[in-house]
Motif scaffolding. Structure first.
Motif, mmCIF file in Angstrom:
data_model
loop_
_atom_site.group_PDB
_atom_site.id
_atom_site.type_symbol
_atom_site.label_atom_id
_atom_site.label_comp_id
_atom_site.label_asym_id
_atom_site.label_seq_id
_atom_site.Cartn_x
_atom_site.Cartn_y
_atom_site.Cartn_z
ATOM 1 N N TYR A 177 32.236 30.775 43.282
ATOM 2 C CA TYR A 177 33.278 30.738 42.251
ATOM 3 C C TYR A 177 32.892 31.583 41.038
ATOM 4 C CZ TYR A 177 35.817 27.029 44.672
ATOM 5 O OH TYR A 177 36.541 26.305 45.572
ATOM 6 N N GLU A 178 31.605 31.574 40.697
ATOM 7 C CA GLU A 178 31.160 32.353 39.548
ATOM 8 C C GLU A 178 31.394 33.847 39.784
ATOM 9 O OE1 GLU A 178 27.236 32.619 36.648
ATOM 10 O OE2 GLU A 178 26.964 32.189 38.786
ATOM 11 N N ARG A 179 31.067 34.309 41.028
ATOM 12 C CA ARG A 179 31.249 35.726 41.337
ATOM 13 C C ARG A 179 32.722 36.083 41.467
ATOM 14 N NH1 ARG A 179 26.364 34.422 42.445
ATOM 15 N NH2 ARG A 179 24.659 35.898 42.713
ATOM 16 N N ILE A 180 33.540 35.161 41.997
ATOM 17 C CA ILE A 180 34.982 35.443 42.092
ATOM 18 C C ILE A 180 35.571 35.589 40.693
ATOM 19 C CG2 ILE A 180 37.224 34.495 42.772
ATOM 20 C CD1 ILE A 180 35.852 33.176 45.143
ATOM 21 N N ALA A 181 35.191 34.679 39.794
ATOM 22 C CA ALA A 181 35.707 34.739 38.432
ATOM 23 C C ALA A 181 35.300 36.042 37.753
ATOM 24 C CB ALA A 181 35.196 33.539 37.639
ATOM 25 N N ALA A 182 34.022 36.447 37.921
ATOM 26 C CA ALA A 182 33.543 37.687 37.299
ATOM 27 C C ALA A 182 34.256 38.904 37.862
ATOM 28 C CB ALA A 182 32.038 37.805 37.512
ATOM 29 N N SER A 183 34.545 38.862 39.189
ATOM 30 C CA SER A 183 35.219 40.000 39.827
ATOM 31 C C SER A 183 36.653 40.140 39.331
ATOM 32 C CB SER A 183 35.192 39.824 41.345
ATOM 33 O OG SER A 183 33.860 39.763 41.816
ATOM 34 N N TYR A 184 37.384 39.022 39.245
ATOM 35 C CA TYR A 184 38.753 39.068 38.732
ATOM 36 C C TYR A 184 38.768 39.556 37.278
ATOM 37 C CZ TYR A 184 41.178 36.867 42.675
ATOM 38 O OH TYR A 184 41.734 36.596 43.880
ATOM 39 N N GLU A 243 44.081 35.644 34.716
ATOM 40 C CA GLU A 243 44.578 34.326 35.151
ATOM 41 C C GLU A 243 43.714 33.778 36.287
ATOM 42 O OE1 GLU A 243 48.616 32.187 36.940
ATOM 43 O OE2 GLU A 243 48.667 34.291 36.300
ATOM 44 N N ASN A 244 43.496 34.605 37.313
ATOM 45 C CA ASN A 244 42.654 34.171 38.430
ATOM 46 C C ASN A 244 41.189 34.023 38.002
ATOM 47 O OD1 ASN A 244 44.342 33.781 40.711
ATOM 48 N ND2 ASN A 244 44.673 35.994 40.798
ATOM 49 N N ALA A 245 40.787 34.860 37.054
ATOM 50 C CA ALA A 245 39.424 34.723 36.543
ATOM 51 C C ALA A 245 39.244 33.367 35.876
ATOM 52 C CB ALA A 245 39.127 35.847 35.548
ATOM 53 N N TYR A 246 40.258 32.969 35.082
ATOM 54 C CA TYR A 246 40.189 31.677 34.393
ATOM 55 C C TYR A 246 40.189 30.515 35.400
ATOM 56 C CZ TYR A 246 41.523 27.682 31.531
ATOM 57 O OH TYR A 246 41.561 26.450 30.937
ATOM 58 N N LYS A 247 41.058 30.587 36.416
ATOM 59 C CA LYS A 247 41.134 29.519 37.426
ATOM 60 C C LYS A 247 39.785 29.330 38.127
ATOM 61 C CE LYS A 247 46.075 29.951 38.505
ATOM 62 N NZ LYS A 247 47.065 30.320 39.544
ATOM 63 N N ASN A 248 39.182 30.436 38.529
ATOM 64 C CA ASN A 248 37.913 30.333 39.260
ATOM 65 C C ASN A 248 36.757 29.949 38.344
ATOM 66 O OD1 ASN A 248 38.094 31.298 42.286
ATOM 67 N ND2 ASN A 248 39.552 32.544 41.124
ATOM 68 N N GLN A 249 36.883 30.335 37.047
ATOM 69 C CA GLN A 249 35.878 29.895 36.095
ATOM 70 C C GLN A 249 35.931 28.373 35.935
ATOM 71 O OE1 GLN A 249 33.500 31.759 34.752
ATOM 72 N NE2 GLN A 249 32.607 29.965 33.723
ATOM 73 N N GLN A 250 37.177 27.813 35.940
ATOM 74 C CA GLN A 250 37.339 26.361 35.875
ATOM 75 C C GLN A 250 36.753 25.692 37.114
ATOM 76 O OE1 GLN A 250 38.007 26.066 32.493
ATOM 77 N NE2 GLN A 250 39.181 24.304 33.160
ATOM 78 N N LEU A 251 37.005 26.260 38.273
ATOM 79 C CA LEU A 251 36.443 25.715 39.511
ATOM 80 C C LEU A 251 34.913 25.773 39.485
ATOM 81 C CD1 LEU A 251 38.897 27.284 42.115
ATOM 82 C CD2 LEU A 251 38.702 24.857 41.534
ATOM 83 N N TYR A 252 34.406 26.886 38.942
ATOM 84 C CA TYR A 252 32.951 27.011 38.816
ATOM 85 C C TYR A 252 32.377 25.911 37.929
ATOM 86 C CZ TYR A 252 28.556 28.656 36.810
ATOM 87 O OH TYR A 252 27.269 28.723 36.362
#
Length: 798
Positions: A413-420, A427-436
């Motif tokens: 999740y951390e890498r997905i958020a950083a990639s977005y 928006e997707n960066a924020y969502k995955n940061q929350q999941l992280y």
């Protein structure tokens, strides 16, 4: 193991040859009968099972079953009850081996077969055979990860082995139970069983069981992070295997010692151990274990950033993983090689290994391997600035990662958020940061639980070790005391023999003074016997004093709990501070509840330690007080009032009545008032507790019960004089004392109160005090109606 198989095969061949010769010539007698042949077939089948050669195990056990069924239908079995019994035992053993042969292919059939074997063995009354089958049933449940059922059958097997006194089978079964307890996280219980198994196997010189037990003990210590103890157990096992010249066993121990050193952070020593294991395994066909050694060595070099050596070992391990045909090992080996290429920026080679791992893990449904491969492919794309492809692979990894892998999931999740974020999709960066953040919180909680569990398990292990050491020291003291006593008796015996010899000489010389000399000899002998009795009694009391004083060391256990719960509370306060800063009110409340429980436990164990010390000092203290003329009526009245008001002050809900029936014409008697007051206070306190306990239980029952409706707690104290004896009675209308514990109430440390509310020394101390005054302490009780304690003292006037 191979040697034993060859011996059994040779014996079996001799038996078959003898049978064929017997068929051709009646002059030649058989060298081996059917019962012995069945025994050899079953022994051979069991040896194949222990080597995991299930087909061979099934083959020979089916032959044994066929022969045993022929025996059961023979005339000899019909006419001879003992022969019939032995035939049933052989058939039951054959069925048990058939079950173990089918364990891997169909464990349900194996279980049904073992149950049939158990019923047949129970018909014979052979308890050792029943124990063997219970052990086999436990093994089947172990194989299917049904821990509770396995645990029950291990206990049944151990109970029967103890009953039959079979130490050769008891020791390995205790080890098997301990291994299961280790899987269940019961490290303290596992250690107790392993210590017993090691003791038994040492007594019977069973080297194989000793090694297995020591290795299992090493893993228990490893799980509670007692690395020095783990390495000591493994080194002891190594010495045994070296004496046995078991090279493959030596390799296993070197491997285990390498793992222990890696856990302890001693990488240099760990490398030496794994290299020693590898040197042996390269000469064998154990390809999987060879791969494992290369993998461990590569991981150490990778930790040191020596990527050249790490890659060399990982690639060698990949070759042996392929030879082992264990697919998960091939996946792991490719992931290891690919990661080294990735770290050295050889992305094409890394991609090749990761894709091989990905495809193979998908085929065998290894979701952990699949998610790691997808994650590593994404890392390559991130390193080459192909962010869109990286996101695609990260999403693939997220879909298959096991939900319990919090650490790996958080990284995804951390890498997905950083990639977005990198491509501007906030928006997707924020969502995955929350999941992280959510997964990270779960990871922190899980890690804290592991730390607390490890701490508790380590404390349990240390307590078990302390108890074992204390038990050993006490046994040593008792043996030393016994040796001293025997030495005194021996010296006394020699002295007595010398005296008798002198008397015989005097008797021979002074025959004329026979009667006078005989009288003197009888008096002297009587004095010697009295001295002997006093000497033995004195020795016994000295031993008892040492043993009683030693029990005070048990306060170390509650003190250990106080120390450890204090340390855990400090960690909880730090966690509480973090949650306050994060504004997690619900988590703060939960943590505060845990903290309160810890503090309550610290208080409980502190009070328990204080109670033990106080009770032990009172019980072991030798009073040097002088006897004084004492008014027993006044003393009893004073401590009755003291006990009543003391209990009222301690417990506001306490409500009971008391009365006195004193004989006002009683004289004063000589006693030690402090000791007698202690007896009275203890008996009166017990009486108040007994009747208030009945009052409490009465209110909890149905109010329609007639016998409980009007119950009022009452304690009465009376005094009287009978035949130059002073009688004091303390009576209550409580629940009374059960008949089966009545004879135990004056024993030290016996108590019916809940743990922490009584040391069990009160009545024992009172009994000793009354005995010291030349009196008697008795109890008269009726269950459900109450108890009456009677003190009888001799009257000594001024």
């Amino acid at each position: 193991m191979k040697l034993r198989l060859n011996i059994i095969l040779v014996l079996l061949s001799i038996g078959i040859f003898a049978s064929n010769v017997h068929a051709k010539s009646s002059m030649m007698q058989k060298s081996i009968d059917d019962t012995t042949r069945i025994g050899l077939l079953n022994a051979l089948a069991f040896e194949f099972y222990k080597q995991s050669e299930f087909d061979s195990c099934l083959h020979y056990s089916l032959k044994a079953l066929s022969l045993s069924e022929n025996l059961l239908s023979s005339k000899q079995a019909i006419n001879n009850a003992e022969f019939l019994k032995q035939s049933k035992i052989l058939k039951a053993k054959s069925l048990a081996n058939i079950a173990m042969g089918t364990l891997k292919s169909n464990s349900n059939v194996a279980l049904d077969t073992l149950r049939a074997a158990l019923l047949l063995m129970k018909e014979t009354g052979n308890k050792e055979g029943q124990a063997d089958i219970y052990s086999a049933i436990a093994a089947v449940y172990d194989f299917n990860f049904k821990n509770e059922e396995a645990f029950k059958n291990h206990l049944l097997s151990i109970e029967l082995y103890r009953e039959t006194g079979n130490k050769n089978k008891l020791a390995p079964e205790l080890t098997n139970l301990a291994i299961l307890q280790r899987y269940l996280g019961k490290y303290g219980d596992a250690l107790e069983n392993l210590v017993e198994s090691l003791k038994i196997s040492s007594q019977i010189n069973d080297s194989s069981t000793m090694v297995e037990t020591l290795l299992a003990m090493g893993f228990v210590y490893l799980f509670v992070e007692k690395y020095d103890d783990a390495l000591k157990s493994q080194n002891d096992a190594l010495l045994i295997y070296e004496a046995m010249k078991d090279t493959l066993g030596i390799a296993i121990i070197h491997n285990d010692m390498g793992v222990a050193n890696m856990k302890a952070g001693n990488l240099s020593e760990a490398l030496k151990q794994h290299q020693a294991a590898l040197e042996i395994r390269l000469k064998s066909t154990e390809y999987y274990y060879t791969f494992a050694s290369y993998s461990y060595i590569g991981s150490i070099y990778e930790e040191w950033a020596n990527y050249t050596e790490a890659l060399r070992n990982y690639e060698a391990g990949l070759e042996y993983a392929a030879l082992s045909d264990l697919k998960t090992s091939i996946v792991d080996a490719n992931l290891e090689c690919g990661m080294i290429h990735f770290k050295t920026a050889e992305y094409d080679k890394a991609m090749q290994h990761f894709r091989v791992a990905l495809e193979l893990s998908r085929k065998i449904e290894d979701h952990t391997g699949e998610s790691k491969a997808a994650m590593n492919i994404a890392e390559i794309y991130l390193s080459t600035d192909e962010t869109a492809k990286a996101i695609s692979w990260l999403i693939k990894a997220e879909k298959v990662v096991p939900k319990s892998a919090f650490k790996f999931m958080a990284a995804i999740y951390e890498r997905i958020a950083a990639s977005y974020y990198k491509i501007g999709d906030y928006e997707n960066a924020y969502k995955n940061q929350q999941l992280y953040s959510q997964v990270k919180d779960s990871l922190v909680i899980a890690e804290n639980r592991v730390k607390i569990t490890t701490l508790i398990n380590r404390l349990d292990i240390e307590n078990k070790q302390a108890l074992q050491n204390e038990k050993y020291n006490k046994m040593l003291e008792i043996k030393q005391s016994e040796l001293k006593r025997q030495k005194v008796l021996r010296n006394f015996f020699l002295f007595g023999m010398f005296i008798i010899l002198v008397m015989a000489v005097i008797y021979f010389i002074r025959y004329t003074e026979k009667k006078k000399l005989n009288t003197k000899l009888n008096n002297l002998l009587s004095n010697l016997k009295s001295t002997q009795t006093q000497l033995i009694q004195s020795e016994k009391m000295a031993s008892l004093g040492e043993l009683t004083a030693g029990i005070a060391h048990e306060i170390q256990n509650p003190l250990n709990f106080v120390n450890n719960f204090s340390e855990v509370s400090v960690d909880i306060l730090e966690e509480l501070k973090d949650e306050l800063e994060n504004g997690n009110l619900a988590e703060v409340i939960a943590i505060a509840g845990d903290l309160k429980q810890n503090l309550e436990k610290i208080g409980d164990h502190g009070k328990r330690a204080s109670s033990i010390v106080k009770g032990m000092l009172e019980h072991s203290r030798t009073s040097d007080g002088q006897r004084e003329l004492t008014d027993i009526n006044a003393l009893a009245n004073e401590f009755l009032s003291l006990a009543y008001h003391g209990l009222r002050a301690k417990d506001k809900s306490f409500n009971a009545d008391f009365k006195t029936e004193f004989d006002n014409n009683l004289p004063k008697i000589k006693v030690i008032p402090q000791d007698i007051s202690r007896v009275l206070l203890n008996l009166i306190n017990n009486a108040f507790h007994a009747c208030t306990e009945r009052s409490r239980t009465s209110t909890e029952r149905s109010r329609s019960a007639v016998d409980n409706k009007d119950f009022k707690p009452l304690v009465s104290v009376s005094t009287s004089k009978e035949n130059d004896q002073f009688i004091i009675k303390v009576k209550d209308n409580g629940n009374g004392i059960h008949e089966n514990i009545k004879d135990k109430i004056f024993q030290p440390f016996f108590t019916t109160k809940p743990t922490g509310q009584g040391t069990g020394l009160g009545l024992s101390l009172s009994y000793d005090i009354i005995k010291a005054h030349g009196g008697e302490l008795k109890v008269e009780t009726t269950e459900g109606l109450g108890s009456e304690f009677v003190i009888i003292l001799p009257i000594i006037n001024s």
